[in-house]
Design a protein around this motif. Structure first.
Motif, short mmCIF file in Angstrom:
data_model
loop_
_atom_site.label_atom_id
_atom_site.label_comp_id
_atom_site.label_asym_id
_atom_site.label_seq_id
_atom_site.Cartn_x
_atom_site.Cartn_y
_atom_site.Cartn_z
N CYS A 164 -5.59 -3.48 1.59
CA CYS A 164 -4.70 -3.02 2.65
C CYS A 164 -5.38 -3.21 4.00
CB CYS A 164 -4.37 -1.54 2.45
SG CYS A 164 -3.44 -0.84 3.82
N GLN A 213 -7.90 0.22 1.52
CA GLN A 213 -7.81 0.46 0.08
C GLN A 213 -7.69 -0.87 -0.66
OE1 GLN A 213 -5.24 3.43 -2.65
NE2 GLN A 213 -4.02 2.20 -1.29
N CYS A 254 0.84 -1.19 0.00
CA CYS A 254 0.00 0.00 0.00
C CYS A 254 0.88 1.25 0.00
CB CYS A 254 -0.91 0.00 1.24
SG CYS A 254 -1.94 1.48 1.34
N ASP A 255 0.61 2.14 -0.92
CA ASP A 255 1.38 3.38 -1.03
C ASP A 255 1.32 4.24 0.22
OD1 ASP A 255 2.27 2.89 -3.55
OD2 ASP A 255 0.68 4.01 -4.56
N ARG A 256 0.14 4.24 0.81
CA ARG A 256 -0.09 5.12 1.95
C ARG A 256 0.53 4.58 3.24
NH1 ARG A 256 -6.35 6.60 2.11
NH2 ARG A 256 -6.28 5.52 0.14
N CYS A 257 0.31 3.28 3.47
CA CYS A 257 0.68 2.71 4.78
C CYS A 257 1.98 1.93 4.75
CB CYS A 257 -0.44 1.80 5.28
SG CYS A 257 -2.08 2.48 5.04
N LYS A 258 2.47 1.62 3.55
CA LYS A 258 3.69 0.82 3.40
C LYS A 258 3.57 -0.55 4.07
CE LYS A 258 5.55 4.42 1.46
NZ LYS A 258 5.31 4.53 0.02
N TYR A 311 -6.93 -3.07 -4.25
CA TYR A 311 -6.27 -3.01 -5.53
C TYR A 311 -7.09 -3.83 -6.52
CZ TYR A 311 -2.90 -4.07 -9.18
OH TYR A 311 -2.28 -4.22 -10.39
#
Ligand SMILES: [Zn+2]
Length: 64
Positions: A37, A42, A9-13, A44
């Motif tokens: 996520c 989120q 996840c881009d936001r939470c890594k 995908y």
């Protein structure tokens, strides 16, 4: 040969996990496993889902 795909996840890594969710598309609903996520929720949406299930639904509607 199966390649295990890891998605972050881009936001939470954090690594996204498999989750079966219900979709509603063009008035039809279906279940599909997606990567989600665990932190922010989120999802995908894979190309396979879009080209697979969604085009199936579109075909079903066209056949009527
Ligand atoms: Zn996240």
């Amino acid at each position: 040969m199966e390649k295990k795909q890891k998605l972050i996840c881009d936001r939470c890594k954090v690594e996204m996990v498999d989750k079966e969710v219900q979709f509603s598309y063009l008035g039809k609903s279906f279940r599909h496993k997606v990567k989600r996520c665990p932190e922010c929720g989120q999802v995908y949406i894979s190309e396979e889902l879009v080209k697979g299930r969604m085009s199936q639904v579109e075909k079903m509607l066209e056949d009527k």
